[in-house]
Motif scaffolding. Structure first.
Motif, PDB file in Angstrom:
ATOM      1  N   MET A 148       0.839  -1.193   0.000  1.00 26.26           N
ATOM      2  CA  MET A 148       0.000   0.000   0.000  1.00 26.26           C
ATOM      3  C   MET A 148       0.880   1.252   0.000  1.00 26.26           C
ATOM      4  N   ALA A 163      -5.361   4.012   7.081  1.00 29.06           N
ATOM      5  CA  ALA A 163      -5.859   3.687   5.741  1.00 29.06           C
ATOM      6  C   ALA A 163      -6.139   2.195   5.613  1.00 29.06           C
ATOM      7  N   LEU A 206      -9.773   0.383   4.758  1.00 28.55           N
ATOM      8  CA  LEU A 206      -9.933  -0.514   3.610  1.00 28.55           C
ATOM      9  C   LEU A 206     -10.298  -1.926   4.058  1.00 28.55           C
ATOM     10  N   TYR A 207      -9.663  -2.399   5.123  1.00 29.87           N
ATOM     11  CA  TYR A 207      -9.962  -3.735   5.650  1.00 29.87           C
ATOM     12  C   TYR A 207     -11.433  -3.821   6.064  1.00 29.87           C
ATOM     13  N   ALA A 262     -13.940  -2.073   4.982  1.00 26.91           N
ATOM     14  CA  ALA A 262     -14.794  -2.068   3.793  1.00 26.91           C
ATOM     15  C   ALA A 262     -14.860  -3.456   3.161  1.00 26.91           C
ATOM     16  N   MET A 300     -16.314   3.608   6.117  1.00 31.68           N
ATOM     17  CA  MET A 300     -15.771   2.755   5.058  1.00 31.68           C
ATOM     18  C   MET A 300     -16.406   1.367   5.093  1.00 31.68           C
ATOM     19  N   ALA A 335      -8.080  -9.213   1.925  1.00 32.89           N
ATOM     20  CA  ALA A 335      -7.960  -8.278   3.048  1.00 32.89           C
ATOM     21  C   ALA A 335      -6.863  -8.670   4.035  1.00 32.89           C
ATOM     22  N   LEU A 375      -3.668  -6.603   4.808  1.00 32.72           N
ATOM     23  CA  LEU A 375      -3.893  -5.291   5.409  1.00 32.72           C
ATOM     24  C   LEU A 375      -3.704  -5.317   6.921  1.00 32.72           C
TER      25      LEU A 375
END
Length: 377
Positions: free
Chosen positions: A1, A25, A29-30, A32, A156, A191, A194
């Motif tokens: 990332m 971040a 994202l994780y 989501a 998210m 995921a 992350l």
């Protein structure tokens, strides 16, 4: 990332401490991706089970789900008593992904009992991964940063609900609902890396949280703390009451649509997740931080139960109509996946780190599902 300088500055303005911009971040994202996977698995498991079973069996399934999740929570409490939630999550997520895929495969082959197994795996994976995620967030970010970031992390997650629900609606009737579970298992593996990013600080080498939180795995430490202190008892009572409320709404919604086909139920379940996601995303981004600072955490947690009560009255007056029941489920989902879940996670911050993980597993797992089983019974 990789993050640009502008992105890092934005994340610091949102509340991420310097050096933890990548962790913030990654957490967003994780969450989501996780909620997208939850939507795909739970819509599929609910649709497939209700289409192939008598809706009158739902209360028994709630109780069975409570037993399975309670067992998983007790098993989870042991490693959390010794290791950080971050370490446990990194080890267990691939295993959960494989279990989801295997349960879906058994259902595809129409193995006897696979419908109930698929449902139970869906419920269990949601609870276990959610416990580990929010426990990791509380480990990585301090109380101040957590309060600032929680709305955006939750937001998210709701973006994931929107995308997941919209895709379910679009492809319902094109693919069998069971294929959503295979896609969700793959998404969990996507995921997985992350979690490593969440645990690293950019200013120095090493992880944000220690690998171990205690020398020995003492699950009883969390129980002793709960029996000796008043705060964890109140926390457990709150979680149980919220769980009962969610289970009642869930049962009413599923029973209302139980006569539809699997594809139609899958489409309806995807739609309410998308609609709940839109509302929760707006709430989390624009209202959560402001409300937490102005009214405090406990009044904030009462917002969803109050809204659910109002929607429930409408459902009672509109007996047999789709819209009141649908609205009731949307309101409850906003709390379950986003607003209430994020708010409750902050209540664990005052608990000592040495017992926080194991206590969280017992409260969010065993006590929460016991509340659901009580409602089901």
């Amino acid at each position: 990332m990789t993050l640009t300088r502008q992105a890092r500055v934005l994340l610091r303005r949102l509340g991420a401490p310097k050096g933890l911009e990548y962790a913030a971040a990654a957490a967003m994202l994780y969450h989501a991706l996780f909620i997208t996977a939850v939507v795909w698995v739970k819509t599929a498991s609910n649709a497939v089970f209700l289409a192939g079973s008598d809706p009158q069996n739902l209360p028994f399934l709630y109780m069975g789900s409570a037993l399975v999740v309670a067992g998983a929570s007790i098993a989870l409490a042991r490693p959390l008593a010794k290791y950080s939630a971050l370490v446990v999550a990194r080890r267990i997520l691939p295993v959960i992904s494989i279990l989801v895929a295997l349960a879906a495969f058994a259902t595809t082959l129409e193995v006897p009992g696979s419908l109930g197994l698929f449902y139970l795996v869906g419920e269990s994976f949601t609870t276990v991964v959610s416990i580990l995620f929010w426990a990791t967030v509380s480990e990585v970010f301090d109380v101040r940063a957590g309060k600032l970031l929680i709305g955006f992390i939750g937001g998210m997650g709701m973006a994931g609900s929107i995308v997941g629900g919209a895709l379910v609606q679009k492809f319902s009737g094109v693919f069998e609902p069971i294929f959503q579970a295979y896609a969700a298992a793959l998404l969990l593996l996507v995921a997985w890396p992350l979690l490593r990013t969440m645990g690293r600080h950019r200013e120095y080498s090493g992880t944000v949280v220690p690998k171990q939180v205690a020398e020995k795995a003492r699950v009883s430490a969390g129980l002793h703390y709960a029996s000796a202190e008043r705060y964890p008892k109140l926390l457990g009572a709150l979680v149980a009451m919220l769980s009962v409320l969610s289970a009642v709404v869930d049962y009413l919604f599923r029973s209302h649509y139980a006569q539809a086909s699997a594809e139609e139920m899958n489409r309806i379940f995807g739609a309410y997740n998308a609609h709940a996601g839109v509302i929760a995303l707006i709430f989390q981004i624009f209202l959560t931080r402001m409300l937490l600072s102005r009214i405090g955490l406990f009044p904030f947690l009462l917002l969803i139960p109050a809204a659910t009560g109002i929607a429930g009255l409408w459902a009672m007056m509109g007996t047999g109509q789709d819209m009141p029941i649908y609205t009731l489920k949307v309101v409850q989902s906003i709390g379950s996946f986003s607003v209430t879940a994020a708010g409750v996670s902050l209540l664990y911050n005052p608990i000592p780190v040495s017992v926080r993980g194991s206590l969280r597993a017992l409260v969010d797992g065993s006590i929460k599902k016991t509340g659901a089983a009580t409602a089901g019974g």
